[in-house]
Motif scaffolding. Sequence first.
Motif, PDB file in Angstrom:
ATOM      1  N   VAL A 148       0.825  -1.211   0.000  1.00 59.44           N
ATOM      2  CA  VAL A 148       0.000   0.000   0.000  1.00 59.44           C
ATOM      3  C   VAL A 148       0.862   1.266   0.000  1.00 59.44           C
ATOM      4  CG1 VAL A 148      -0.231   0.047   2.530  1.00 59.44           C
ATOM      5  CG2 VAL A 148      -1.974   1.134   1.086  1.00 59.44           C
ATOM      6  N   GLU A 149       2.041   1.190   0.622  1.00 55.93           N
ATOM      7  CA  GLU A 149       2.913   2.364   0.688  1.00 55.93           C
ATOM      8  C   GLU A 149       3.392   2.799  -0.695  1.00 55.93           C
ATOM      9  OE1 GLU A 149       2.806   0.331   4.531  1.00 55.93           O
ATOM     10  OE2 GLU A 149       3.326  -0.386   2.524  1.00 55.93           O
ATOM     11  N   ARG A 150       3.341   1.909  -1.687  1.00 60.29           N
ATOM     12  CA  ARG A 150       3.814   2.231  -3.034  1.00 60.29           C
ATOM     13  C   ARG A 150       3.017   3.385  -3.641  1.00 60.29           C
ATOM     14  NH1 ARG A 150       8.509   1.250  -5.110  1.00 60.29           N
ATOM     15  NH2 ARG A 150       8.436  -0.620  -3.803  1.00 60.29           N
ATOM     16  N   PHE A 151       1.742   3.556  -3.213  1.00 63.01           N
ATOM     17  CA  PHE A 151       0.912   4.640  -3.747  1.00 63.01           C
ATOM     18  C   PHE A 151       1.473   6.018  -3.409  1.00 63.01           C
ATOM     19  CE2 PHE A 151      -2.570   1.412  -3.760  1.00 63.01           C
ATOM     20  CZ  PHE A 151      -2.946   1.548  -5.087  1.00 63.01           C
ATOM     21  N   LYS A 152       2.283   6.094  -2.354  1.00 59.25           N
ATOM     22  CA  LYS A 152       2.850   7.389  -1.971  1.00 59.25           C
ATOM     23  C   LYS A 152       4.074   7.738  -2.803  1.00 59.25           C
ATOM     24  CE  LYS A 152       1.599   7.101   2.925  1.00 59.25           C
ATOM     25  NZ  LYS A 152       2.156   7.109   4.286  1.00 59.25           N
ATOM     26  N   ASN A 153       4.606   6.755  -3.523  1.00 52.83           N
ATOM     27  CA  ASN A 153       5.841   6.939  -4.276  1.00 52.83           C
ATOM     28  C   ASN A 153       5.580   7.789  -5.521  1.00 52.83           C
ATOM     29  OD1 ASN A 153       7.877   6.278  -6.356  1.00 52.83           O
ATOM     30  ND2 ASN A 153       8.708   4.926  -4.786  1.00 52.83           N
ATOM     31  N   GLU A 154       6.234   8.918  -5.576  1.00 50.41           N
ATOM     32  CA  GLU A 154       5.992   9.869  -6.660  1.00 50.41           C
ATOM     33  C   GLU A 154       6.312   9.253  -8.022  1.00 50.41           C
ATOM     34  OE1 GLU A 154       6.715  14.656  -7.191  1.00 50.41           O
ATOM     35  OE2 GLU A 154       8.270  13.456  -6.244  1.00 50.41           O
ATOM     36  N   ILE A 191      -5.800  18.818   8.404  1.00 52.52           N
ATOM     37  CA  ILE A 191      -4.863  18.728   7.280  1.00 52.52           C
ATOM     38  C   ILE A 191      -5.471  17.862   6.182  1.00 52.52           C
ATOM     39  CG2 ILE A 191      -2.773  19.065   8.677  1.00 52.52           C
ATOM     40  CD1 ILE A 191      -2.345  16.020   8.586  1.00 52.52           C
ATOM     41  N   SER A 192      -4.919  17.992   4.988  1.00 49.87           N
ATOM     42  CA  SER A 192      -5.355  17.169   3.860  1.00 49.87           C
ATOM     43  C   SER A 192      -4.120  16.816   3.030  1.00 49.87           C
ATOM     44  CB  SER A 192      -6.355  17.940   2.996  1.00 49.87           C
ATOM     45  OG  SER A 192      -6.689  17.191   1.851  1.00 49.87           O
ATOM     46  N   PRO A 193      -3.955  15.521   2.663  1.00 46.62           N
ATOM     47  CA  PRO A 193      -2.758  15.139   1.892  1.00 46.62           C
ATOM     48  C   PRO A 193      -2.782  15.760   0.502  1.00 46.62           C
ATOM     49  CG  PRO A 193      -4.297  13.308   2.018  1.00 46.62           C
ATOM     50  CD  PRO A 193      -4.841  14.375   2.899  1.00 46.62           C
ATOM     51  N   LYS A 194      -1.635  16.299   0.095  1.00 46.94           N
ATOM     52  CA  LYS A 194      -1.527  16.905  -1.241  1.00 46.94           C
ATOM     53  C   LYS A 194      -0.730  15.986  -2.181  1.00 46.94           C
ATOM     54  CE  LYS A 194      -2.374  20.721  -2.407  1.00 46.94           C
ATOM     55  NZ  LYS A 194      -3.520  21.198  -3.205  1.00 46.94           N
ATOM     56  N   TYR A 195       0.504  15.695  -1.785  1.00 48.96           N
ATOM     57  CA  TYR A 195       1.347  14.836  -2.621  1.00 48.96           C
ATOM     58  C   TYR A 195       2.572  14.419  -1.803  1.00 48.96           C
ATOM     59  CZ  TYR A 195       3.764  19.331  -3.203  1.00 48.96           C
ATOM     60  OH  TYR A 195       4.391  20.526  -2.965  1.00 48.96           O
ATOM     61  N   THR A 196       3.320  13.477  -2.347  1.00 51.02           N
ATOM     62  CA  THR A 196       4.588  13.058  -1.744  1.00 51.02           C
ATOM     63  C   THR A 196       5.690  13.307  -2.766  1.00 51.02           C
ATOM     64  OG1 THR A 196       3.491  11.328  -0.456  1.00 51.02           O
ATOM     65  CG2 THR A 196       5.867  11.138  -0.717  1.00 51.02           C
ATOM     66  N   TYR A 197       6.797  13.859  -2.306  1.00 52.01           N
ATOM     67  CA  TYR A 197       7.911  14.052  -3.232  1.00 52.01           C
ATOM     68  C   TYR A 197       9.195  13.561  -2.580  1.00 52.01           C
ATOM     69  CZ  TYR A 197       9.554  18.168  -0.587  1.00 52.01           C
ATOM     70  OH  TYR A 197      10.047  19.004   0.390  1.00 52.01           O
ATOM     71  N   PHE A 198      10.212  13.389  -3.410  1.00 51.68           N
ATOM     72  CA  PHE A 198      11.524  13.006  -2.898  1.00 51.68           C
ATOM     73  C   PHE A 198      12.379  14.260  -2.747  1.00 51.68           C
ATOM     74  CE2 PHE A 198      10.076   9.059  -4.836  1.00 51.68           C
ATOM     75  CZ  PHE A 198      10.370   8.146  -3.836  1.00 51.68           C
ATOM     76  N   VAL A 231       9.167  12.890   1.249  1.00 54.69           N
ATOM     77  CA  VAL A 231       8.530  13.908   2.088  1.00 54.69           C
ATOM     78  C   VAL A 231       7.051  13.954   1.711  1.00 54.69           C
ATOM     79  CG1 VAL A 231       8.449  16.332   2.756  1.00 54.69           C
ATOM     80  CG2 VAL A 231      10.645  15.270   2.197  1.00 54.69           C
ATOM     81  N   GLU A 232       6.175  13.792   2.714  1.00 57.95           N
ATOM     82  CA  GLU A 232       4.741  13.889   2.461  1.00 57.95           C
ATOM     83  C   GLU A 232       4.299  15.333   2.716  1.00 57.95           C
ATOM     84  OE1 GLU A 232       2.323  10.729   4.248  1.00 57.95           O
ATOM     85  OE2 GLU A 232       4.193   9.641   4.620  1.00 57.95           O
ATOM     86  N   LYS A 260      -6.714   5.085   2.827  1.00 59.83           N
ATOM     87  CA  LYS A 260      -6.549   5.933   1.643  1.00 59.83           C
ATOM     88  C   LYS A 260      -6.761   5.159   0.342  1.00 59.83           C
ATOM     89  CE  LYS A 260      -3.293   8.831   4.167  1.00 59.83           C
ATOM     90  NZ  LYS A 260      -1.908   9.330   4.260  1.00 59.83           N
ATOM     91  N   ILE A 261      -6.848   3.827   0.411  1.00 56.06           N
ATOM     92  CA  ILE A 261      -6.980   3.045  -0.827  1.00 56.06           C
ATOM     93  C   ILE A 261      -8.240   3.424  -1.615  1.00 56.06           C
ATOM     94  CG2 ILE A 261      -7.092   0.738  -1.831  1.00 56.06           C
ATOM     95  CD1 ILE A 261      -5.442  -0.304   0.489  1.00 56.06           C
ATOM     96  N   PRO A 262      -9.413   3.610  -0.955  1.00 58.37           N
ATOM     97  CA  PRO A 262     -10.581   4.044  -1.739  1.00 58.37           C
ATOM     98  C   PRO A 262     -10.352   5.376  -2.456  1.00 58.37           C
ATOM     99  CG  PRO A 262     -11.271   3.263   0.422  1.00 58.37           C
ATOM    100  CD  PRO A 262      -9.774   3.356   0.454  1.00 58.37           C
ATOM    101  N   LEU A 263      -9.565   6.266  -1.837  1.00 58.00           N
ATOM    102  CA  LEU A 263      -9.248   7.555  -2.470  1.00 58.00           C
ATOM    103  C   LEU A 263      -8.359   7.337  -3.688  1.00 58.00           C
ATOM    104  CD1 LEU A 263      -8.480   9.670   0.740  1.00 58.00           C
ATOM    105  CD2 LEU A 263     -10.640   9.483  -0.509  1.00 58.00           C
ATOM    106  N   TYR A 264      -7.398   6.410  -3.567  1.00 58.15           N
ATOM    107  CA  TYR A 264      -6.527   6.104  -4.706  1.00 58.15           C
ATOM    108  C   TYR A 264      -7.337   5.494  -5.850  1.00 58.15           C
ATOM    109  CZ  TYR A 264      -2.673   6.621  -1.329  1.00 58.15           C
ATOM    110  OH  TYR A 264      -1.799   7.096  -0.383  1.00 58.15           O
TER     111      TYR A 264
END
Length: 638
Positions: free
Chosen positions: A112-118, A399-406, A485-486, A153-157
């Motif tokens: 599931v963590e892979r979804f955060k990978n930019e 707060i609301s998640p926007k994106y994850t970057y490296f 970084v989230e 967060k999976i339903p959001l993805y």
Amino acid sequence: MIEETLKRTFGFETFKTGQRQVIEKITAGKSAASIFPTGAGKSLCYQLPAILEQGLTLVVSPLLSLMKNQIDFLKSKHIPAAKLDSGMSAQDYRETLEAARTGQLKILMIAVERFKNERFRTQLRQMNVSLLVVDEAHCISEWGHNFRPDYLKIPLYQKEFGIKKALLLTATATPAVIDDMCEKFAVSRENVVKTGFYRENLFLRIRPVAEEKKDALLQEVLAGKPAGPAIVYVTLQKTANRITQMLRNNGLDAAAYHAGMKNEDREAVQNDFMAGKTGTVVATIAFGMGIDKENIRKVIHYDLPKSIEGYSQEIGRAGRDGNPSLCCLFGNKNGVPVLENFAYGDTPDFDGIRQVLEDISQSKGSLFEFRPYAVSRMSDIRLLPLKTLLVYLEMANIISPKYTYFEIYAFKYLIPARAIIEKFKGERAQFVKTILDNAKTARTWTQIDIDNAVDESGSDRQRVLTALEYFHEKKWIDLQPKSAVEVFEILNSAFDPESTARDLTDLFLEKEKKEISRLHAMVEFFETDQCLAKSLSGYFGERLDNNCRRCSVCMEKTPVKLVSSHVPSLERMNYHALVQPLLDTAESPVSVTLATRFLCGVSSPRLVAYKARQMPGFGRLEAWPYKSVEKWVRLNHI
């Protein structure tokens, strides 16, 4: 078509109970849920439709061992399937993504963590995903025994990436958890397929035994009937190592399996067990997830499991071939404090929560950048409860998640920079030149300033990243981003950190209370005067009309009483002598919570930084109830 695929591809003549119903719903374009007991064939419910679907089936799975076993099986059936994990080489990762994007794969398995990978998100947008499969779907529910905040967060993805249907898989969902799962994924109850939980070939036994006699009983049970492969479940890694050595010293073939081992060592143990080279695996709970070994004859709980759900899942790995199999639990309450410690250790204290909230409230602008490991060390909150804390803040509309970057985009040039630029013309060549002009090489690795490249090129960040991915795919560079970084948007900057921290502390304490009550409910379950099979089935919403006539309670016709050893009074202990090594090392005042965790052997980010495990006194009181130790620490703490 369905029957033909079953026979031609999988070599099966008939479906197991419930499989056909689920597959028909999926192939008809509907989302569905499969609630089957362990070993009842949930995987086929997505594997067969994946062959018939036009697009890719994306499977979200919680464990590497599950992915590996499933991929090996699929490849043996000539089904194009692959997994993404952090242990892959850059080339394997690149080739897997390319195969998924170009339609060469039918099944792709991820955590599931892979979804955060930019990088992954960039590639996912180019894939044609027709079905999202969520394995261990009960993890989405806070009513469940294994809640994972990332699952929320999976339903959001699913919506974000336009995946039209989902299949939820689980073996251990109570009626309340099933309702929760279906609501979050918008699965109609008429598309939930639930098969019977009870398996008559499993013989449930509880053997009350004193702690000092468990090793002898283990050897006796392993030597007894039925003969065949065995899994011995324990709570702690050190117990797995000790028992494995004890069994080997007594001439038995055994191997340990736990999270403290290297990935390749764990895989070797799993492979040897699957191939029949190792007869007994002594493991913590991670072992067995997704392992499709039909002839496991014994599942032994040397220590108490963590929950009734965990127990049911673990015994479900026995006897999948339908032949008689023994599920033996050593009835001993000594491990209850250790199990309680897992729950207490995951409860952040008020000061840690307030620190995180103050960081958010003091952020400049409307965005908050979250660096998980740094915040975990600063607040002394473990990563999993820290993620849960952020989910609670999302639910409170703070707060609301926007994106994850490296933070770092590093790469090696595989061909010279000029050669890359020369492959383009006009504006595109200038764009590529701007990117590479903002990259500085130090010996082998080159690091690119993404922000500068964006500013100077006048393009957006996504175009720059897509270009880097393209260079990587063409094997012009070897791209390896680091330091995720989230980024969250602050929706309510006027929130009060103090009062919000109090509210969130109460939420975590309520969660802790649920976990402790779940643990004690399990102990009561094992001390029942009712048929064990009947009680276990009832817990999961299935009614058995008759007793099984083969469990401990049915055979002995008397309730089981778990054995408990006496521990000395804490008043005999020297508090200051026990905690002095921690006091000598700590860089800041030691709180009551930190001292209690140290004595009970409950690790935390701060204790890890202090290398507390190597200190005398760490875990010295792990056999005592956590709350008793905490009370004693409070009385003696200065």
